[in-house]
Design a protein around this motif. Sequence first.
Motif, short mmCIF file in Angstrom:
data_model
loop_
_atom_site.label_atom_id
_atom_site.label_comp_id
_atom_site.label_asym_id
_atom_site.label_seq_id
_atom_site.Cartn_x
_atom_site.Cartn_y
_atom_site.Cartn_z
N ALA A 99 0.83 -1.20 0.00
CA ALA A 99 0.00 0.00 0.00
C ALA A 99 0.87 1.25 0.00
CB ALA A 99 -0.93 0.00 1.21
N LEU A 100 1.94 1.23 0.75
CA LEU A 100 2.86 2.38 0.80
C LEU A 100 3.51 2.61 -0.55
CD1 LEU A 100 4.27 4.56 2.44
CD2 LEU A 100 5.99 2.86 3.08
N GLU A 101 3.97 1.54 -1.19
CA GLU A 101 4.59 1.66 -2.52
C GLU A 101 3.58 2.20 -3.53
OE1 GLU A 101 6.27 -2.15 -3.48
OE2 GLU A 101 7.70 -2.04 -1.83
N SER A 102 2.34 1.74 -3.44
CA SER A 102 1.29 2.22 -4.33
C SER A 102 1.07 3.72 -4.14
CB SER A 102 -0.01 1.45 -4.07
OG SER A 102 -1.06 1.99 -4.82
N ASN A 103 1.02 4.16 -2.89
CA ASN A 103 0.82 5.59 -2.61
C ASN A 103 2.00 6.42 -3.09
OD1 ASN A 103 -1.68 5.22 -1.45
ND2 ASN A 103 -0.89 5.08 0.64
N VAL A 104 3.21 5.90 -2.93
CA VAL A 104 4.41 6.61 -3.40
C VAL A 104 4.36 6.74 -4.92
CG1 VAL A 104 6.92 6.45 -3.65
CG2 VAL A 104 5.85 6.04 -1.43
N ASN A 105 3.96 5.68 -5.61
CA ASN A 105 3.86 5.72 -7.07
C ASN A 105 2.82 6.75 -7.51
OD1 ASN A 105 5.81 3.76 -7.37
ND2 ASN A 105 4.36 2.09 -7.53
N ARG A 106 1.68 6.77 -6.82
CA ARG A 106 0.64 7.75 -7.18
C ARG A 106 1.11 9.16 -6.92
NH1 ARG A 106 -5.00 6.10 -4.73
NH2 ARG A 106 -3.73 5.18 -3.11
N LEU A 107 1.84 9.38 -5.83
CA LEU A 107 2.35 10.71 -5.55
C LEU A 107 3.35 11.14 -6.62
CD1 LEU A 107 2.85 10.64 -1.67
CD2 LEU A 107 1.20 11.99 -2.97
N GLY A 108 4.16 10.20 -7.08
CA GLY A 108 5.11 10.50 -8.16
C GLY A 108 4.39 10.94 -9.43
N LYS A 109 3.29 10.27 -9.76
CA LYS A 109 2.51 10.63 -10.94
C LYS A 109 1.89 12.00 -10.77
CE LYS A 109 1.49 5.90 -12.33
NZ LYS A 109 0.48 4.86 -12.46
N ILE A 110 1.39 12.29 -9.58
CA ILE A 110 0.79 13.61 -9.32
C ILE A 110 1.85 14.69 -9.42
CG2 ILE A 110 -0.24 15.04 -7.50
CD1 ILE A 110 -1.69 12.48 -6.54
N LYS A 111 3.03 14.42 -8.89
CA LYS A 111 4.12 15.39 -8.92
C LYS A 111 4.49 15.76 -10.35
CE LYS A 111 8.90 15.99 -7.43
NZ LYS A 111 10.04 15.35 -6.79
N THR A 112 4.52 14.77 -11.24
CA THR A 112 4.88 15.07 -12.64
C THR A 112 3.71 15.70 -13.38
OG1 THR A 112 4.31 12.82 -13.32
CG2 THR A 112 6.61 13.25 -12.78
#
Length: 88
Positions: free
Chosen positions: A61-74
Amino acid sequence: MLILSRKIGESIVIQVGNRKIKLVMVEQDNGSIKIGFEAPKDIKIYREEVYEEIVKQNKAALESNVNRLGKIKTSIPKLVKKDKKQNT
């Protein structure tokens, strides 16, 4: 590893700070031992395989949230740029 021998009805107390967990040997049958636990309600007690699954799911779940945050950041600079073009 500390190894202790206990008979049915005997117990072990684990103290961390001012908190105690009591393990009581309840029953022994065919190579299996039943253990009772007395602990404060906020202390979670899990079988090891259940605990490992919880840790695994939390990491996923943490990795999934980090990936989503990365997409939002870009995506944010693109959205800001697009919004500026629409407002001019």
